[in-house]
Scaffold this motif. Structure first.
Motif, PDB file in Angstrom:
ATOM      1  N   ARG A 116       0.318  -1.007  -0.481  1.00  0.00           N
ATOM      2  CA  ARG A 116      -0.180  -0.077  -0.272  1.00  0.00           C
ATOM      3  C   ARG A 116       1.002   1.002   0.092  1.00  0.00           C
ATOM      4  NH1 ARG A 116      -0.965   3.235   3.841  1.00  0.00           N
ATOM      5  NH2 ARG A 116      -0.497   1.849   5.972  1.00  0.00           N
ATOM      6  N   ILE A 168      -0.627   4.395  -1.548  1.00  0.00           N
ATOM      7  CA  ILE A 168      -2.390   4.449  -1.052  1.00  0.00           C
ATOM      8  C   ILE A 168      -2.204   4.371   0.438  1.00  0.00           C
ATOM      9  CG2 ILE A 168      -4.408   3.419  -1.476  1.00  0.00           C
ATOM     10  CD1 ILE A 168      -3.201   2.079  -3.928  1.00  0.00           C
ATOM     11  N   ALA A 210      -8.333   5.565   1.924  1.00  0.00           N
ATOM     12  CA  ALA A 210      -8.253   4.809   0.001  1.00  0.00           C
ATOM     13  C   ALA A 210      -8.790   3.503   0.623  1.00  0.00           C
ATOM     14  CB  ALA A 210      -7.605   5.503  -0.544  1.00  0.00           C
ATOM     15  N   LEU A 211      -8.269   3.424   1.070  1.00  0.00           N
ATOM     16  CA  LEU A 211      -8.142   1.371   1.241  1.00  0.00           C
ATOM     17  C   LEU A 211      -9.695   1.256   1.636  1.00  0.00           C
ATOM     18  CD1 LEU A 211      -6.936  -1.279  -0.025  1.00  0.00           C
ATOM     19  CD2 LEU A 211      -5.458  -1.182   2.624  1.00  0.00           C
ATOM     20  N   GLN A 241      -3.057   3.909 -11.359  1.00  0.00           N
ATOM     21  CA  GLN A 241      -3.817   4.028  -9.615  1.00  0.00           C
ATOM     22  C   GLN A 241      -4.147   5.062  -8.973  1.00  0.00           C
ATOM     23  OE1 GLN A 241      -1.773   0.582  -7.756  1.00  0.00           O
ATOM     24  NE2 GLN A 241      -2.500  -1.184  -8.425  1.00  0.00           N
ATOM     25  N   GLN A 242      -2.982   5.795  -8.883  1.00  0.00           N
ATOM     26  CA  GLN A 242      -3.438   7.362  -8.614  1.00  0.00           C
ATOM     27  C   GLN A 242      -3.730   7.716  -8.722  1.00  0.00           C
ATOM     28  OE1 GLN A 242       0.027   9.909  -7.397  1.00  0.00           O
ATOM     29  NE2 GLN A 242      -0.450   9.727  -5.770  1.00  0.00           N
ATOM     30  N   MET A 294      -7.401   6.803  -8.087  1.00  0.00           N
ATOM     31  CA  MET A 294      -7.992   7.370  -7.192  1.00  0.00           C
ATOM     32  C   MET A 294      -8.457   8.951  -6.315  1.00  0.00           C
ATOM     33  SD  MET A 294      -8.214   5.040  -3.256  1.00  0.00           S
ATOM     34  CE  MET A 294      -7.315   3.889  -4.043  1.00  0.00           C
TER      35      MET A 294
END
Length: 140
Positions: free
Chosen positions: A21, A26, A30-31, A125-126, A129
């Motif tokens: 993570r 992350i 957020a997770l 991924q960012q 998110m």
């Protein structure tokens, strides 16, 4: 299924989730958001302290982090250090000079390409998110 290496040392799955993570940038919040309404930052913190994690949760987290479940189940810091040290040693030996000529060391992949791939995946991924967080903010 408990995952153990050759010395019967238990792999700390929660710590591995935290490592992946953090490498991906992350946050716990957020997770938690990705896992669903019943999750929050505190619950993620507790999850990361657990040595063994239930398979269904492990599957969900791996999918969110976009890493194989096996990576979370099997990553061992000591083994990784040994692999890195071994690779460094093999590379150093292969690149020593013998009779004025440098030994030929053929790498099967371009490390720079792998780093670029990882960086691009992390950026994607960012972005995903950020898009999800923007949707959440706009929904309020």
């Amino acid at each position: 299924m408990t995952d153990r290496n050759m010395t019967d040392k238990i792999i700390h799955q929660g710590r591995n989730i935290k490592r992946f993570r953090e490498m991906l940038g992350i946050k716990q919040e957020a997770l938690a958001f990705e896992l669903g309404e019943e999750w929050n930052q505190k619950k993620i913190s507790l999850l990361e302290q657990k040595e063994l994690i239930e398979n269904n949760i492990l599957d969900q987290v791996a999918k969110i982090l976009k890493v194989p479940v096996e990576a979370i189940e099997n990553f061992d810091e000591d083994s990784a250090i040994n692999i890195i040290a071994s690779t460094f040693h093999d590379s150093a030996v292969a690149n020593t000079f013998t009779d004025g000529a440098q030994a030929n060391f053929n790498c099967t992949f371009n490390p720079l390409d792998k780093m670029v791939e990882l960086y691009e995946r992390m950026l994607q991924q960012q972005k995903e998110m950020i898009d999800k967080l923007e949707k959440l903010i706009q929904g309020k």
